[in-house]
Each structure stands twice: as C-alpha cells, then as structure tokens.
Design a protein around this motif. Structure first.
Motif, PDB file in Angstrom:
ATOM      1  N   VAL A 137       0.831  -1.211   0.000  1.00  0.00           N
ATOM      2  CA  VAL A 137       0.000   0.000   0.000  1.00  0.00           C
ATOM      3  C   VAL A 137       0.864   1.258   0.000  1.00  0.00           C
ATOM      4  O   VAL A 137       1.851   1.367   0.736  1.00  0.00           O
ATOM      5  N   ASN A 138       0.468   2.226  -0.824  1.00  0.00           N
ATOM      6  CA  ASN A 138       1.087   3.554  -0.836  1.00  0.00           C
ATOM      7  C   ASN A 138       0.507   4.357   0.333  1.00  0.00           C
ATOM      8  O   ASN A 138      -0.615   4.840   0.282  1.00  0.00           O
ATOM      9  N   ARG A 139       1.304   4.502   1.392  1.00  0.00           N
ATOM     10  CA  ARG A 139       0.802   5.157   2.608  1.00  0.00           C
ATOM     11  C   ARG A 139       0.654   6.660   2.446  1.00  0.00           C
ATOM     12  O   ARG A 139      -0.026   7.311   3.255  1.00  0.00           O
ATOM     13  N   LYS A 140       1.283   7.250   1.430  1.00  0.00           N
ATOM     14  CA  LYS A 140       1.066   8.674   1.191  1.00  0.00           C
ATOM     15  C   LYS A 140      -0.359   8.910   0.707  1.00  0.00           C
ATOM     16  O   LYS A 140      -0.983   9.930   1.050  1.00  0.00           O
ATOM     17  N   LYS A 141      -0.884   7.997  -0.097  1.00  0.00           N
ATOM     18  CA  LYS A 141      -2.254   8.133  -0.572  1.00  0.00           C
ATOM     19  C   LYS A 141      -3.258   7.562   0.433  1.00  0.00           C
ATOM     20  O   LYS A 141      -4.357   8.093   0.594  1.00  0.00           O
ATOM     21  N   LEU A 142      -2.867   6.456   1.060  1.00  0.00           N
ATOM     22  CA  LEU A 142      -3.765   5.769   1.980  1.00  0.00           C
ATOM     23  C   LEU A 142      -3.081   5.662   3.338  1.00  0.00           C
ATOM     24  O   LEU A 142      -2.542   4.608   3.706  1.00  0.00           O
ATOM     25  N   PRO A 143      -3.059   6.754   4.110  1.00  0.00           N
ATOM     26  CA  PRO A 143      -2.305   6.772   5.379  1.00  0.00           C
ATOM     27  C   PRO A 143      -2.810   5.747   6.390  1.00  0.00           C
ATOM     28  O   PRO A 143      -2.054   5.321   7.266  1.00  0.00           O
ATOM     29  N   ASN A 144      -4.056   5.352   6.290  1.00  0.00           N
ATOM     30  CA  ASN A 144      -4.616   4.376   7.217  1.00  0.00           C
ATOM     31  C   ASN A 144      -4.644   2.966   6.636  1.00  0.00           C
ATOM     32  O   ASN A 144      -5.289   2.069   7.196  1.00  0.00           O
ATOM     33  N   GLY A 145      -3.944   2.805   5.502  1.00  0.00           N
ATOM     34  CA  GLY A 145      -3.873   1.494   4.876  1.00  0.00           C
ATOM     35  C   GLY A 145      -5.187   1.078   4.246  1.00  0.00           C
ATOM     36  O   GLY A 145      -6.184   1.808   4.271  1.00  0.00           O
ATOM     37  N   LEU A 146      -5.185  -0.115   3.664  1.00  0.00           N
ATOM     38  CA  LEU A 146      -6.398  -0.627   3.041  1.00  0.00           C
ATOM     39  C   LEU A 146      -7.498  -0.856   4.074  1.00  0.00           C
ATOM     40  O   LEU A 146      -8.676  -0.590   3.811  1.00  0.00           O
ATOM     41  N   ASP A 147      -7.110  -1.340   5.229  1.00  0.00           N
ATOM     42  CA  ASP A 147      -8.112  -1.620   6.243  1.00  0.00           C
ATOM     43  C   ASP A 147      -8.798  -0.342   6.711  1.00  0.00           C
ATOM     44  O   ASP A 147     -10.024  -0.310   6.895  1.00  0.00           O
ATOM     45  N   GLY A 148      -8.011   0.727   6.869  1.00  0.00           N
ATOM     46  CA  GLY A 148      -8.599   2.000   7.282  1.00  0.00           C
ATOM     47  C   GLY A 148      -9.566   2.526   6.245  1.00  0.00           C
ATOM     48  O   GLY A 148     -10.670   3.004   6.586  1.00  0.00           O
ATOM     49  N   LEU A 149      -9.174   2.469   4.974  1.00  0.00           N
ATOM     50  CA  LEU A 149     -10.074   2.902   3.903  1.00  0.00           C
ATOM     51  C   LEU A 149     -11.313   2.018   3.873  1.00  0.00           C
ATOM     52  O   LEU A 149     -12.448   2.520   3.762  1.00  0.00           O
ATOM     53  N   CYS A 150     -11.092   0.724   3.971  1.00  0.00           N
ATOM     54  CA  CYS A 150     -12.203  -0.217   3.867  1.00  0.00           C
ATOM     55  C   CYS A 150     -13.237   0.016   4.972  1.00  0.00           C
ATOM     56  O   CYS A 150     -14.447  -0.039   4.727  1.00  0.00           O
ATOM     57  N   ARG A 151     -12.774   0.299   6.170  1.00  0.00           N
ATOM     58  CA  ARG A 151     -13.712   0.545   7.272  1.00  0.00           C
ATOM     59  C   ARG A 151     -14.588   1.766   6.995  1.00  0.00           C
ATOM     60  O   ARG A 151     -15.786   1.775   7.294  1.00  0.00           O
ATOM     61  N   LYS A 152     -13.999   2.779   6.389  1.00  0.00           N
ATOM     62  CA  LYS A 152     -14.786   3.976   6.076  1.00  0.00           C
ATOM     63  C   LYS A 152     -15.800   3.678   4.964  1.00  0.00           C
ATOM     64  O   LYS A 152     -16.949   4.143   5.024  1.00  0.00           O
ATOM     65  N   ILE A 153     -15.379   2.919   3.972  1.00  0.00           N
ATOM     66  CA  ILE A 153     -16.295   2.584   2.870  1.00  0.00           C
ATOM     67  C   ILE A 153     -17.409   1.676   3.379  1.00  0.00           C
ATOM     68  O   ILE A 153     -18.591   1.889   3.083  1.00  0.00           O
ATOM     69  N   ASN A 154     -17.049   0.677   4.157  1.00  0.00           N
ATOM     70  CA  ASN A 154     -18.062  -0.212   4.728  1.00  0.00           C
ATOM     71  C   ASN A 154     -19.011   0.542   5.641  1.00  0.00           C
ATOM     72  O   ASN A 154     -20.209   0.225   5.731  1.00  0.00           O
ATOM     73  N   GLY A 155     -18.499   1.557   6.315  1.00  0.00           N
ATOM     74  CA  GLY A 155     -19.337   2.373   7.190  1.00  0.00           C
ATOM     75  C   GLY A 155     -20.411   3.128   6.435  1.00  0.00           C
ATOM     76  O   GLY A 155     -21.413   3.546   7.031  1.00  0.00           O
ATOM     77  N   LEU A 156     -20.204   3.323   5.142  1.00  0.00           N
ATOM     78  CA  LEU A 156     -21.209   3.969   4.299  1.00  0.00           C
ATOM     79  C   LEU A 156     -22.200   2.959   3.720  1.00  0.00           C
ATOM     80  O   LEU A 156     -23.064   3.325   2.920  1.00  0.00           O
ATOM     81  N   GLY A 157     -22.060   1.684   4.110  1.00  0.00           N
ATOM     82  CA  GLY A 157     -22.932   0.641   3.579  1.00  0.00           C
ATOM     83  C   GLY A 157     -22.490   0.129   2.231  1.00  0.00           C
ATOM     84  O   GLY A 157     -23.281  -0.501   1.512  1.00  0.00           O
ATOM     85  N   MET A 158     -21.221   0.372   1.861  1.00  0.00           N
ATOM     86  CA  MET A 158     -20.701  -0.038   0.563  1.00  0.00           C
ATOM     87  C   MET A 158     -19.574  -1.054   0.730  1.00  0.00           C
ATOM     88  O   MET A 158     -18.923  -1.134   1.764  1.00  0.00           O
ATOM     89  N   LYS A 159     -19.335  -1.809  -0.355  1.00  0.00           N
ATOM     90  CA  LYS A 159     -18.223  -2.732  -0.425  1.00  0.00           C
ATOM     91  C   LYS A 159     -17.021  -2.012  -1.033  1.00  0.00           C
ATOM     92  O   LYS A 159     -17.171  -0.994  -1.722  1.00  0.00           O
TER      93      LYS A 159
END
Length: 738
Positions: free
Chosen positions: A386-408
């Motif tokens: 993972v490019n941490r400059k673009k995704l500072p919270n990693g894939l899991d951090g991004l995924c949690r935010k997306i899942n929190g919106l009810g999306m995959k």
C-alpha cells in the motif's frame, strides 16, 4: 440416451434437443464425420460418404489397389499431418528420426454419465445427471501415440463440448507441433463465416464474409485471445439472420494464442478447425506424458442467429460461470479511474463513496495507483504494498470507512506485469519474459512476468493474498495491459521454449484458481486493457469481464452487440462515464448512457462530486431501474432487434416464461421529416395481452397495451425522438401478472 453407438454399423450418434451429431468408424479404422445439423430421430447419414478415384489423392496401404478411399477428400473427426490428407490437420507430431507422419486409427471407446474436468484448463461442467460423455481412443498405426477424444453432450442446451489429449506411450520423446481441439467437415461450401474483430477500445465488431476456396483464418499470436480477434466464430447459411437459417457456433475455452480456420477444398467441401495456434507452439512430450488441449464448444441452431446466441448464453451462465456470484446480482459499482486516474487519496475516495452511497451504488472500486510509488504508469507494478502517502490508514482504514457507508470495497491488480522501476524487477529481473542478448521490449512502460514459472506464480499468490487478507476486499479487477513479445523463459531448456506461450496461460489459470479457492466470496472481474481477453476461458474464473476501455455509449452499442453473439449480458462489465467522453469526446444524454450500461454488469466511471443535483437524482433513478429489471437483464433471454449501424439500435430482454420484457432503444442518427420506425418484438406469448409502460410522454399516446401476437408479428411503432442520441426504455408486463 444422448449418446448412442450402433455396433453393427459402427456409428456414433450424439443427440441434443434440436440437433444430431454423427460419425462412424470406417473399414480401415478412421473416424469419418457423417452429419451435424437438424435433429434426426432415426437412421444414419452414412450414405453421404463419397468414395471414388480422384487424381493425386493417396490411399492407405490396406486399400492396396483400391483407389477409391482417400483421406484427402473424406470428412474426418480428427485429421493428422502426413497421412494423405493435405487439408488443415489437427495433430502434427515430430519423431526422433525427423519424420512427421501420424496415422490415427480407432482402438476403443466408452460412454459414461457426467463430464470430466480438464487438468489446469477451463471447461464446461455438468449439473447432476445433465450430460453424457463419449471417450474414443485413437492410436497411430506405427507408433504408440494415443489421442483421446472427448465429446460431452449437453442435451437441453443444444451444445456439445469437445476436447482431446495426446499420450506418448513410446520409449522416446516426441514433439507436438500442432494439437488443435476440434475439426468439423462439411460436404458443401455454401457458408458465411462470421468473426469478431477489433482493436483496443473497439472490440468484437462483426465481420461476415462468404467462404471461398483456400483458407480463411482468424487467430492471435499475442499471448492473449486479444482485442483483434475473438476465439468464437459462426458458420451459417448465406440467408441466415436472427430468426432463420442454419447456424453453427464454435467457442474455444482458451485465453491465449488461438487459430480458427475455415478451408474450402478442391472438391468444394468445407473444413473448420480450431485450437491453440500452431505458430509459436512446440511441445516436448516425454515417454508416459500426456498433453491436454483446450476445450471447444459447438452449438447448432436451425432457426437463426438469435437462437444460437440464446443457447450459448444459457450454457455459459449455467455450465461455465462459477462461484457465489454465478446466479446473484452483481453489486452496482463506481470505479474511480476516469474520475481521478492516478491523482487520488483516501479523502477523495471517501467523498466519491459518500455521493455514490446516496445514489444506491453498492461498491467502490479503487483502480490503478494505490500501491508502491505508483503516480503514473511507469513504476511499481509487482510491488503490491500500500502507498501510505495516498492511503495513510492502509487498506483496512479505507475499507472501514467505505463499509461504514454501507458499501463494499474493490481493488485493482495487474498481476502479470512488472515495471522496470520496481523493487520486484530489481530483485528478480530473470522473472521477466526476455531473450538473452536482445534488448527487452516495453509495452505501456512495463515488462511481462514469466507465468510459466511456478516461483513467479507462487510469489504473486502470496503477495496478492496478503493484500486481500489485510482488509475486507470484496471485488478484484484483474487487468493485463500489454501483449507478449520475446516469450523466452529462463526457467525451461532451449528445447522447451516452444511451450512458453501455453505454459504462460496455464500459469494465469493456476493463479486464478488458487485465488478463487482461497477467497471464494470475492467477485473477480477479468480485464485486459478492456476487452482484450473477453473469452469463454476467462469466464470460467471471472463471471464478468470489463467489456472495453471505451465507455462511450454509442460505441458501446456496437461493442456490446458483437459481444452478445456468444456471451451473456451479465458477463459484460459496462459503465456510465462522464461527458464529453474521455475516449471519443462525444456527449450523450445521461439517460442513454444509463440504458446502454445497464444492459450488462452495471456501474459508473465518473466523479459524482462534479455533477449537479438533477444529474445525481437521475443516477439514483438509473440504479433503481437496474435493480428492478435485473432478473430480466441478468437471467432473461436476449434479442437483437436491430443492427447498431443503422439509425436506431434496439435490443430486448424477455423472461423465460414470456410474461415480462424490457425493450431498449437508442437513436444514433435523428432524421428530419421521418416516419417513426417499427420494431417487431421477440420472446412474448402470442396469446397474452401486455401492459406497456414507458416514461416518455409522447410514447404514452401511442400504446397502453397490446397482444403478444401483434407486438411480434405487426410490431411496435416507436415515436420520433429528436436531439443527440435520445433513448427509450419500454417495460412490458402480461396483463394477468399486473
């Protein structure tokens, strides 16, 4: 029984619901083709076999002075090189003494229920008790080289699959110079040859030509089935159209180099062969080893191209596609590629997802640029971290935010390639396909990884698995953005370099199969620069394939039309993109873009933040429409009502019980002072009355309801539509199902 053998006549008969395939064992042990066409309930076609004395047509040794039996004009099931048949062979073998003749004779056969899988290759599969298989063993008359022919009959689907394996039972190695998967010989030359050609961003255009003497070949030597030609072809009568005429469709379940050849011989007979392209292929077969050729699928329609396509659609949906999404609606997705290209970060993706979730979109796909130091297409392929400059919270951090919106959340990979500027290349440059002493060729600033090597496939499985385990990833887009050149492997000896192209494809299949088993709940979508590997082989692993990198709705009419001749709508990845379109600069109404895209695996490819409130509302409406009509689109019968090259492009979905239909219409060229066109619909019940619903105000004044008989025989007149690329979507529901 679907497969019958008449021992007294030595005739095999394969019966589907509407067709008969028949061949026999000749007096000298050759398999001679007799008939493939409209179903014969009884009898045989052996009387069609012609024997005669024709000049320059050699005869088998057993014929002695009888000059009337020659393989040079007899129709065969599996011809070989060097035994008196000068037409295209299926099998060519080179022996240690330099000879290349092979003379295949019948040894034995067996008939059994079910269908065997093919080791390392995609294949149709039977549902319980749904097919029978015939295995025939042939052997060379002088060397113990065996060919095992397999015919599996899918009776209700009107399809027959064919495959073959070659077994070396000698005490020495031989080389296979050609192992094609099937041959079909026809007695006449009165056929059109339909093929599906193209280029990147304009795939599977339809070409139809009359066969003439000599060979007509479509093929690929690009290492992939390719944008340029497709491993699916049709032979049909010259008068065949959507509703009438005899048609034969042949599909190769293979994603690499292929060749399909239609040859009209000196006696006005037609031979069709298909399989791995003999160019750039040579396989060393050691004693005791076997080689498995890919599978072909044959289907015959006595009633036109529409029936033929329907048979392939049903077969591929039910007996080729696999996994948890085989029969499920695929999630409506939004891909960030055309919205951001490489210029994105976590905040940008989350904002796109927030807008998408409001519209009912269910999946965010993060495309190229999330890994390594990937800010352009010249770096980092192969470095799946993972490019941490673009995704500072990693894939899991991004995924949690997306899942929190009810999306995959979905993610893009290009596993088969490596950038020169990457840690992987610096560490393992020998893992590339490249010829020593020659400068390596680049394509899209990248090299091709050597998938013929197990260590390369193992590395990719482990690195991709680590990514997929790190977060709740529910979709993978598998891309391939260049074709193979200089396909030389450091992992095999010189005498086996002719195997690299095929071993490459086997490596791709191996990695896909391992990932599918490890992650059974992930939806994998195939892609190769769009539709550069849209073939039945890939559908076995990825139930949907990105149809084309060209998202222009008007071009997509032609692309999806050509694709529909073999492949079901649910397999076609199709997105609504921004206007002016990124590929063509064309502007098309949002409604039209939606109607075209929802005739496939539906999604979006734009920046929702840049849309106004009305456009966002319209997108939400399109998503609702797709979900409402998905059973029709994903599982219904598909009909091509017009050719997309005219002024109006129209197509239809109808339920199998004929109670419901969805008609889609796009005007590609508005005309002044024109009489509105009439469309004859398909797939309805003539005895039923249908309620016709359309949101177009002018259309509502035309019809409220009509009988199925009138709609199919007299037709449905649509109103004149004005402006640039207007469209209609018409829903029909039988009155007793209101």
């Amino acid at each position: 029984m679907a497969i019958l053998y008449d021992n007294s006549k030595k005739i095999f008969t394969l019966q589907t619901q509407d067709s008969t395939y028949q061949f026999c064992i000749s007096q000298f042990g050759y398999l001679l083709h007799l008939y493939y066409g409209r179903k014969m309930e009884y009898g045989d076609a052996s009387g069609l076999i012609h024997t005669g004395d024709h000049g320059f047509c050699p005869c088998p040794n057993e014929a002695k002075d009888d000059r009337t039996f020659s393989l040079d004009f007899l129709p065969q099931e599996y011809p070989s090189l060097g035994n008196g048949d000068y037409r295209t062979p299926c099998l060519a073998v080179s022996y240690p003494n330099g000879s290349s003749a092979c003379d295949l004779r019948y040894v034995s056969h067996r008939i059994f229920s079910g269908k065997p899988a093919l080791n390392g290759l995609p294949a149709l599969y039977c549902n319980e008790g749904s097919c029978e298989t015939l295995e025939i063993i042939l052997q060379d008359s002088s060397e113990p080289i065996e060919v095992h022919l397999f015919y599996s009959v899918f009776e209700t689907q009107n399809a027959i699959s064919r495959s073959c394996s070659v077994v070396n039972k000698t005490r020495h190695a031989v080389f296979l110079d050609s192992v094609l998967s099937c041959c079909m010989d026809f007695y006449g030359d009165h056929y059109d040859f339909m093929t599906f050609y193209g280029r990147h961003a304009m795939e599977r255009s339809v070409e139809r030509r009359r066969l003439t003497h000599g060979k007509t070949v479509v093929d690929s030597v690009r290492g992939a089935s390719s944008h340029q030609q497709n491993p699916f072809v049709i032979l049909c009568e010259p008068n065949a159209d959507e509703d009438k005429g005899e048609c034969y469709g042949i599909s190769l379940l293979y994603s690499g180099n292929f060749a399909a050849c239609a040859e009209v011989d000196q006696f006005d007979q037609t031979r069709f062969t298909m399989g791995i392209n003999p160019n750039l292929f040579r396989w060393k077969l050691a004693p005791g080893e076997s080689f498995q050729a890919p599978e072909t699928v044959l289907s015959y329609s006595p009633e036109g191209l529409g029936m033929l396509s329907g048979q392939f659609h049903t077969l591929f949906r039910n007996n080729l596609c696999r996994g948890c999404y085989k029969d499920r609606r695929r999630p409506v997705l939004i891909n960030n590629w055309e919205a951001t290209y490489f210029d994105f970060n976590e905040d940008k993706l989350v904002r796109i997802a927030e807008e998408a979730s409001k519209a009912g979109i269910e999946l965010l796909v993060m495309d190229d640029g999330w890994f390594g130091s990937r800010n352009n297409d010249c770096t980092s392929l192969g470095d799946w971290t993972v490019n941490r400059k673009k995704l500072p919270n990693g894939l899991d951090g991004l995924c949690r935010k997306i899942n929190g919106l009810g999306m995959k959340l979905g993610i893009w990979f290009e596993p088969e390639m490596v950038s020169e500027n990457s840690e992987l290349y610096r560490k393992h440059g020998e893992w590339c396909l490249r010829i020593p002493g020659r400068p390596n060729q680049r394509g899209r600033s990248q090299f091709v990884l050597d998938f013929s090597r197990s260590d390369v496939v193992d590395y990719l499985f482990n690195s991709i698995s680590e990514v997929l385990h790190s977060a709740n990833i529910e979709y993978v887009k598998w891309d391939m953005n260049r074709h193979l050149t200089q396909a030389w492997s450091a992992g095999v000896p010189a005498e086996r370099e002719g195997e690299v192209y095929h071993r490459y494809v086997l490596g791709v299949y191996n990695l896909l199969e391992r990932l599918l088993k490890a992650f059974p709940n992930i939806l994998f979508e195939g892609c190769a620069g769009g539709g550069g590997r849209f073939d039945a082989g890939m559908l076995y692993y990825t139930p949907q394939i990105w149809c084309s990198d060209n998202t222009d709705a008007i071009d997509r009419l032609e692309i999806q039309y050509g694709t529909s001749f073999a492949y079901p709508a649910c397999s076609m990845g199709s997105h609504v993109s921004a206007c002016p379109n990124h590929q063509t600069g064309r502007s098309v109404p949002l409604k039209t873009r939606g109607i075209v895209a929802m005739s496939g695996a539906f999604g979006f490819e734009l920046d929702l933040e840049k849309l106004n409130a009305g456009e966002k509302e319209e997108i939400a409406s399109l998503v609702k429409q797709y979900k409402k009509y998905y059973k029709l689109i994903g599982r219904g019968n598909y009909y091509r009502l017009t050719d997309p090259h005219g002024c109006v492009s129209a197509w239809q979905f109808a339920s199998a019980d004929r109670k419901e239909a969805l008609v889609n219409i796009v005007v590609t060229r508005a005309r002044a002072n024109a009489i509105p066109p009439v469309l004859k619909l398909e797939g309805l019940d003539e005895a039923k009355s249908y309620r016709i619903v359309c949101d177009d105000l002018e259309f509502k004044d035309y019809y409220k309801d009509c009988s199925g008989s009138a709609l199919m025989n007299a037709g449905l007149r649509i109103p004149n539509l004005y402006g640039d690329y207007p469209s209609l979507q018409i829903h029909l529901l039988a009155e007793d199902d209101q």
